[in-house]
Design a protein around this motif. Sequence first.
Motif, PDB file in Angstrom:
ATOM      1  N   MET A   1      -7.580 -40.764 -11.755  1.00 24.41           N
ATOM      2  CA  MET A   1      -6.664 -40.168 -10.790  1.00 24.41           C
ATOM      3  C   MET A   1      -6.280 -41.108  -9.655  1.00 24.41           C
ATOM      4  O   MET A   1      -5.242 -40.923  -9.018  1.00 24.41           O
TER       5      MET A   1
ATOM      6  N   THR B   1      -1.387 -40.219  -7.072  1.00 26.09           N
ATOM      7  CA  THR B   1      -0.426 -39.280  -7.661  1.00 26.09           C
ATOM      8  C   THR B   1       0.675 -38.894  -6.679  1.00 26.09           C
ATOM      9  O   THR B   1       1.782 -38.564  -7.099  1.00 26.09           O
TER      10      THR B   1
ATOM     11  N   ASN C   1       5.039 -31.769  -8.420  1.00 23.72           N
ATOM     12  CA  ASN C   1       4.567 -33.138  -8.678  1.00 23.72           C
ATOM     13  C   ASN C   1       3.372 -33.159  -9.619  1.00 23.72           C
ATOM     14  O   ASN C   1       3.311 -33.969 -10.538  1.00 23.72           O
ATOM     15  N   GLN C   2       2.436 -32.259  -9.402  1.00 19.73           N
ATOM     16  CA  GLN C   2       1.221 -32.248 -10.218  1.00 19.73           C
ATOM     17  C   GLN C   2       1.426 -31.305 -11.408  1.00 19.73           C
ATOM     18  O   GLN C   2       0.639 -30.367 -11.619  1.00 19.73           O
TER      19      GLN C   2
ATOM     20  N   VAL D   1      -8.735 -27.081  -8.337  1.00 26.69           N
ATOM     21  CA  VAL D   1      -8.576 -28.414  -7.757  1.00 26.69           C
ATOM     22  C   VAL D   1      -7.372 -28.466  -6.821  1.00 26.69           C
ATOM     23  O   VAL D   1      -7.313 -29.295  -5.918  1.00 26.69           O
TER      24      VAL D   1
ATOM     25  N   TRP E   1       0.852 -31.630 -14.361  1.00 31.84           N
ATOM     26  CA  TRP E   1      -0.231 -31.615 -15.351  1.00 31.84           C
ATOM     27  C   TRP E   1      -1.228 -30.494 -15.058  1.00 31.84           C
ATOM     28  O   TRP E   1      -1.982 -30.087 -15.940  1.00 31.84           O
TER      29      TRP E   1
ATOM     30  N   TRP F   1      -1.683 -37.799 -16.417  1.00 35.42           N
ATOM     31  CA  TRP F   1      -2.528 -37.705 -15.227  1.00 35.42           C
ATOM     32  C   TRP F   1      -3.711 -36.799 -15.545  1.00 35.42           C
ATOM     33  O   TRP F   1      -3.629 -35.921 -16.403  1.00 35.42           O
ATOM     34  N   GLY F   2      -4.797 -36.997 -14.836  1.00 29.61           N
ATOM     35  CA  GLY F   2      -5.965 -36.148 -15.061  1.00 29.61           C
ATOM     36  C   GLY F   2      -7.208 -36.869 -14.604  1.00 29.61           C
ATOM     37  O   GLY F   2      -7.144 -37.973 -14.063  1.00 29.61           O
ATOM     38  N   PHE F   3      -8.334 -36.268 -14.838  1.00 27.42           N
ATOM     39  CA  PHE F   3      -9.580 -36.820 -14.317  1.00 27.42           C
ATOM     40  C   PHE F   3     -10.330 -37.654 -15.344  1.00 27.42           C
ATOM     41  O   PHE F   3     -11.457 -38.050 -15.120  1.00 27.42           O
TER      42      PHE F   3
END
Lengths: 425, 425
Positions: B59, B338, A284-285, B229, A287, B70-72
């Motif tokens: 996020m 997410t 899913n993640q 993370v 990225w 996606w990302g911070f």
Amino acid sequence: MDDMILVSIDDHMVEPPDMYDNHVPDKYRDLVPKVVHNAETGVDEWEFAGNKSSTPFGMAATVGWPKDEWGFNPGSYTELRPGCFDVHERVRDMDANGVLGSMNFPTMAGFNARTFSEAGDKDTALVALRAYNDWAIDEWCGAHPDRFIPLGLVPMWDVDLAVAEVHRIGAKGCRSVSFLETPHVQGFPSFLSGYWDPMLAAMCDENMVLSLHIGAGFDVIRRPDEAPVDHLMVLACQISAITAQDLLFGPTLRRFPDLRIALSEGGIGWIPFYFDRIDRHFQNQSWLHERDDFGGKLPSEVFREHILACFITDPSGLLLRDRIGLDIIAWECDYPHTDTTWPESPEFAWNEFQEASCTDDEIHKITWENACRFFDWDPFRHTAREDATVAALRARAEQAQVDVTRMPRAEWKIRNEAAGVGVTS
Amino acid sequence: MDDMILVSIDDHMVEPPDMYDNHVPDKYRDLVPKVVHNAETGVDEWEFAGNKSSTPFGMAATVGWPKDEWGFNPGSYTELRPGCFDVHERVRDMDANGVLGSMNFPTMAGFNARTFSEAGDKDTALVALRAYNDWAIDEWCGAHPDRFIPLGLVPMWDVDLAVAEVHRIGAKGCRSVSFLETPHVQGFPSFLSGYWDPMLAAMCDENMVLSLHIGAGFDVIRRPDEAPVDHLMVLACQISAITAQDLLFGPTLRRFPDLRIALSEGGIGWIPFYFDRIDRHFQNQSWLHERDDFGGKLPSEVFREHILACFITDPSGLLLRDRIGLDIIAWECDYPHTDTTWPESPEFAWNEFQEASCTDDEIHKITWENACRFFDWDPFRHTAREDATVAALRARAEQAQVDVTRMPRAEWKIRNEAAGVGVTS
């Protein structure tokens, strides 16, 4: 049940008072750990580097006692069931429980040689640690090579010394090293830091298993001041998931394709949930990770290539054994701790296997095949297969009249003193 | 699948910039949190008490974006799918996903009102917190009482104020309070301390649920400095076991027989293992507990009387649903984070239910009956049952032409700016 073969890769020995007699040069004889009997309190204590510890003589060795005598009040060797500290008695107790093979973690020394790591005089500490290994491997396991898988310790205070010790004990047949599950919590570099890599490389060279026993990393959880002792006992096996996470999402497992790690006493029931989570997370993640971050595999597949998961009792985990992986599950006994199923381990395990509808093939994998393959220890090198079963070993115990009755500590004291067993004066 | 009814007790709103317009006295208007648009960076930020936060715009609201975005890196309201911050758009998005009911956790305010707890001026903090509750309960949920389960916050800096706020929001129909899973880790008294007992008593009086969302207590794990993370994302739901342990082996659950606690997003797959462990521990370590320490019950039974376990995706947990307890499992959606399965939640959940061979009755329990009973929220008060199904809601979304396409942030910006949506100037 009678045809099962049981090899437990998590038991414990209480080091006997004479452990150093044959393993240190004269000039260190007064410096290494020694047992001192406190005549006033009746308690035996290990003394080393100015510290005293009586923990080996209470909760860590309850196997012979009725439950109402369990607790944190320490005692003396004479109050213990002799199988805790006498290797020949231990083998009799294994026979009575139908257990063919066993790997033993230390008590006084600490799962990760903490007793030696904390000593100021590192010269003596290294002598004491090496002597521990020599005693554990050559004397304890060496007395019955047909019954014990040798486990050693490494000096955590210096990775170069650790590398040297891995090679030294590897050369004499040691199969595993006991280490901290979360070294960063005790102030050592973490697995992720890369600091331990030379030691891990040495272990791969020597074909040895890294054994990470629960409990040592308990402080990874910041618990409330008011937390009862139950927290330690209940949550300790939850920490294996944290350990696995450090190893799997840090570089360790991916950097050492041959590294094998046993999560000793970590249980297995947390694994299906953890696998669901890490595989979903990885997919899913996307990225966060390249597709080949795990070599084109799912994180759960990499886990399965490296890790052996070990349990005493785990009915839910057994129900989902297919989702865990039938080749990475191993049974254990935990003699002589409170969680052990001795002397009814065969009955206990068999019932759980039946409730989970395990086949005979699955039971063999779980009770000995996986452990023996993982630790590369051949159970039939010294023992014919027909002599290795629960029934065969118990028959021997019966002939030898092994008494498995739990007795009050006071009763053990009377009997052991009369027999001159464990008397420290 | 089309006949399912979905009530999610874990979603999130991104508070809109006008949230305080109707809920604070004039003299506080400049003191409560406000959105400031940074023209240079294009980022919206919440400003309060001298602190700026842009976390709500990254996020925490990825639902409209393709995964490679996606990302911070934070952004602006205009880059978000409007359902994140506009309640009417949210309802359309719920329709498109076949979701009848939803409980929404805050973003800017923090799951446990952290934004207000950390402010120095506690007078203003209390005004801002109460205004948050008034907005969330009266305005957001009040706009569509047929679709939202109201959730509030309490001032954690003073238990008496928390008690008063529980009563105040309880009186206007709030069904739950969001609170810290491990308050001791953030420097507050622990659940075991008894400090929170007056608030817990007030919640029982008001028939409200304590919702403990994962993530807030992540620092309960001492992780290595080098931890990626992934650790946060993977291990967060392992912490629910630690939370349960605090509540169950501390006095909390046993002191408040009527207390109901939802472990929001905690997953369910850890529970069979945890139950095996606590029940075996209770029975084996009988020296630690009196037989009636849990009222003559097993710890797992007490857990089942108090706790609702919530999951997004949990294939292993569903396989062992009988061992968890069919009445304590609830599905959730986690829009717009997410991990959400939006807009294919019905397909996603249905596939998992089929893989686990769940019956229709079981599916109804898990998708709405358990949650509605636990939160005492009647889904059919405003909606006829036949209008509450996945098929009925999706038909409505189709008629209203809800577009569920993921679009790049830049594309959202163009569209939203053109429509005057989320523009903060």
